[in-house]
Design a protein around this motif. Sequence first.
Motif, PDB file in Angstrom:
ATOM      1  N   ASP A  90       0.784  -0.975  -0.058  1.00 36.17           N
ATOM      2  CA  ASP A  90      -0.145  -0.073  -0.231  1.00 36.17           C
ATOM      3  C   ASP A  90       0.845   1.111  -0.041  1.00 36.17           C
ATOM      4  N   ASP A  91       1.991   1.069   0.807  1.00 36.58           N
ATOM      5  CA  ASP A  91       2.713   2.497   0.723  1.00 36.58           C
ATOM      6  C   ASP A  91       3.418   2.615  -0.664  1.00 36.58           C
ATOM      7  N   ASN A  92       3.596   1.656  -1.605  1.00 37.74           N
ATOM      8  CA  ASN A  92       4.114   2.030  -2.807  1.00 37.74           C
ATOM      9  C   ASN A  92       3.117   2.573  -3.671  1.00 37.74           C
ATOM     10  N   VAL A  93       1.775   2.732  -3.319  1.00 37.41           N
ATOM     11  CA  VAL A  93       0.822   3.262  -4.067  1.00 37.41           C
ATOM     12  C   VAL A  93      -0.351   4.057  -3.277  1.00 37.41           C
ATOM     13  N   PRO A  94       0.593   5.182  -2.598  1.00 38.83           N
ATOM     14  CA  PRO A  94      -0.077   5.917  -1.513  1.00 38.83           C
ATOM     15  C   PRO A  94      -1.392   6.549  -1.800  1.00 38.83           C
ATOM     16  N   ASP A  95      -1.652   6.850  -2.953  1.00 36.46           N
ATOM     17  CA  ASP A  95      -2.744   7.784  -3.524  1.00 36.46           C
ATOM     18  C   ASP A  95      -3.867   6.902  -4.047  1.00 36.46           C
ATOM     19  N   LEU A  96      -3.903   5.646  -4.101  1.00 31.26           N
ATOM     20  CA  LEU A  96      -4.920   5.013  -4.685  1.00 31.26           C
ATOM     21  C   LEU A  96      -5.837   4.337  -3.186  1.00 31.26           C
ATOM     22  N   PRO A  97      -7.009   4.302  -3.464  1.00 32.89           N
ATOM     23  CA  PRO A  97      -7.864   3.682  -2.332  1.00 32.89           C
ATOM     24  C   PRO A  97      -7.451   2.479  -1.790  1.00 32.89           C
ATOM     25  N   SER A  98      -7.485   2.306  -0.193  1.00 37.71           N
ATOM     26  CA  SER A  98      -7.186   1.079   0.233  1.00 37.71           C
ATOM     27  C   SER A  98      -7.804  -0.081  -0.135  1.00 37.71           C
ATOM     28  N   THR A  99      -8.991   0.087  -0.901  1.00 34.25           N
ATOM     29  CA  THR A  99      -9.533  -1.052  -1.425  1.00 34.25           C
ATOM     30  C   THR A  99      -9.271  -1.579  -2.441  1.00 34.25           C
ATOM     31  N   ALA A 100      -8.367  -0.988  -3.124  1.00 37.49           N
ATOM     32  CA  ALA A 100      -7.525  -1.295  -4.552  1.00 37.49           C
ATOM     33  C   ALA A 100      -6.850  -2.476  -4.027  1.00 37.49           C
ATOM     34  N   ILE A 101      -6.682  -3.555  -4.935  1.00 42.46           N
ATOM     35  CA  ILE A 101      -5.832  -4.616  -4.925  1.00 42.46           C
ATOM     36  C   ILE A 101      -5.009  -4.495  -6.040  1.00 42.46           C
ATOM     37  N   CYS A 102      -3.648  -4.370  -5.517  1.00 38.62           N
ATOM     38  CA  CYS A 102      -2.461  -3.857  -6.521  1.00 38.62           C
ATOM     39  C   CYS A 102      -1.474  -5.239  -6.632  1.00 38.62           C
ATOM     40  N   HIS A 103      -1.382  -5.470  -7.850  1.00 41.93           N
ATOM     41  CA  HIS A 103      -0.065  -6.602  -8.119  1.00 41.93           C
ATOM     42  C   HIS A 103       0.601  -6.128  -9.335  1.00 41.93           C
ATOM     43  N   MET A 104       1.977  -6.668  -9.412  1.00 42.87           N
ATOM     44  CA  MET A 104       2.880  -6.186 -10.475  1.00 42.87           C
ATOM     45  C   MET A 104       3.718  -7.337 -10.902  1.00 42.87           C
ATOM     46  N   VAL A 105       3.722  -7.672 -12.201  1.00 45.53           N
ATOM     47  CA  VAL A 105       4.713  -8.591 -12.872  1.00 45.53           C
ATOM     48  C   VAL A 105       5.768  -7.893 -13.527  1.00 45.53           C
ATOM     49  N   THR A 106       6.931  -8.373 -13.381  1.00 45.78           N
ATOM     50  CA  THR A 106       8.104  -8.007 -14.373  1.00 45.78           C
ATOM     51  C   THR A 106       8.340  -9.452 -15.213  1.00 45.78           C
ATOM     52  N   GLY A 107       8.516  -9.161 -16.460  1.00 44.75           N
ATOM     53  CA  GLY A 107       8.689 -10.197 -17.364  1.00 44.75           C
ATOM     54  C   GLY A 107       9.419  -9.938 -18.611  1.00 44.75           C
ATOM     55  N   ARG A 108       9.778 -10.747 -19.451  1.00 44.61           N
ATOM     56  CA  ARG A 108      10.259 -10.546 -20.633  1.00 44.61           C
ATOM     57  C   ARG A 108       9.672 -10.848 -21.859  1.00 44.61           C
ATOM     58  N   GLN A 109       9.623 -10.488 -22.998  1.00 46.82           N
ATOM     59  CA  GLN A 109       8.947 -10.884 -24.254  1.00 46.82           C
ATOM     60  C   GLN A 109       9.955 -10.731 -25.479  1.00 46.82           C
ATOM     61  N   LEU A 110       9.834 -11.503 -26.328  1.00 48.85           N
ATOM     62  CA  LEU A 110      10.450 -11.346 -27.615  1.00 48.85           C
ATOM     63  C   LEU A 110       9.248 -11.086 -28.681  1.00 48.85           C
ATOM     64  N   VAL A 111       9.406  -9.808 -29.250  1.00 47.58           N
ATOM     65  CA  VAL A 111       8.463  -9.341 -30.044  1.00 47.58           C
ATOM     66  C   VAL A 111       9.073  -8.526 -31.281  1.00 47.58           C
ATOM     67  N   THR A 112       8.086  -8.644 -32.294  1.00 48.41           N
ATOM     68  CA  THR A 112       8.542  -7.746 -33.446  1.00 48.41           C
ATOM     69  C   THR A 112       7.554  -6.334 -33.547  1.00 48.41           C
ATOM     70  N   LYS A 113       7.907  -5.487 -34.349  1.00 48.08           N
ATOM     71  CA  LYS A 113       7.111  -4.417 -34.484  1.00 48.08           C
ATOM     72  C   LYS A 113       6.301  -4.406 -35.698  1.00 48.08           C
ATOM     73  N   TYR A 114       5.129  -3.837 -35.894  1.00 49.21           N
ATOM     74  CA  TYR A 114       4.318  -3.384 -37.133  1.00 49.21           C
ATOM     75  C   TYR A 114       4.647  -4.850 -38.002  1.00 49.21           C
ATOM     76  N   LYS A 115       4.178  -6.056 -37.313  1.00 55.12           N
ATOM     77  CA  LYS A 115       4.002  -7.133 -38.071  1.00 55.12           C
ATOM     78  C   LYS A 115       5.184  -7.625 -38.848  1.00 55.12           C
ATOM     79  N   GLU A 116       6.390  -7.122 -38.460  1.00 59.52           N
ATOM     80  CA  GLU A 116       7.515  -7.558 -39.194  1.00 59.52           C
ATOM     81  C   GLU A 116       7.988  -8.993 -39.109  1.00 59.52           C
ATOM     82  N   LYS A 117       8.631  -9.736 -39.602  1.00 57.66           N
ATOM     83  CA  LYS A 117       8.802 -11.079 -39.794  1.00 57.66           C
ATOM     84  C   LYS A 117      10.154 -11.814 -39.460  1.00 57.66           C
TER      85      LYS A 117
END
Length: 194
Positions: A90-117
Motif C-alpha cells: 500500500d505504501d508504494n501506491v499511497p494515493d490509490l484507495p485502500s480497497t484497491a488490490i494491486c499486483h505487479m509482474v516483471t517479465g520478458r517478451q520477444l516481439v517484432t513491431k508492425y508485423k515484421e517477420k
Amino acid sequence: MASRYYEMKLYGGMMECELPKDFENASTYRTIPDHQEVFVTDTNDQSIIIEILEQADTEDDNCAKYHFDELAVDNEASSSEVITNDPIPDDNVPDLPSTAICHMVTGRQLVTKYKEKGPKAENYLLLYVAVARLKQFHVDIVISYNHPMYIAPGSSSSKMMTADPDAKASLAVFKHLLETLRITDYKLFGTPLW
C-alpha cells in the motif's frame, strides 16, 4: 535541482501521475482508444500505457500475470516469461484507495513491431505490468512499461532508436509513476456496484 518528471493529467484530468520529461503523449500524433493513455520516447523505443479495462475473470493475485499474458498475445510474442509476480504494498501506491488490490509482474517478451517477420526483427523487451483492481467498479487499471533491452538490427526501430540496457532506471520510473498515480474523479469508472 530541476525534477526529471512532470505531472500528467489523464482521462481529461480524472486521473493524474508523474512521468519522465522524455516521454511524450502519443495522442498528439496518432489516434489512441478512449480507454488508453500512451506515452513514448523518441530515442529508445520505450513506452508507458495506462488502460482502464473491465475486471479480468481471474483471481486477484493472478491479475497482473493475466494482463501480462494478454500483452504477449497482443504483441504476438514468440516467447514470454514472467520473472516476478508480487503484490504491491500500500505504501508504494499511497494515493490509490485502500480497497484497491494491486499486483505487479516483471517479465520478458520477444516481439517484432508492425508485423515484421523473422528472428532478425525480434526485439527483447523487459515489461513491467501493474494492475490496480477496483472491485467496486469491476475495473482493472493496467499500467505497462515496455523497455526494449535489445533492438534487433532487422527491426524498423533500429534505424532511429538505441536500446537502453539500464533496467534499474526504468524500474525507478515505473515505481515513481505508481507512487504518484491518483484518481481525482471516480465518475471515470461509472456507477459503483456497491
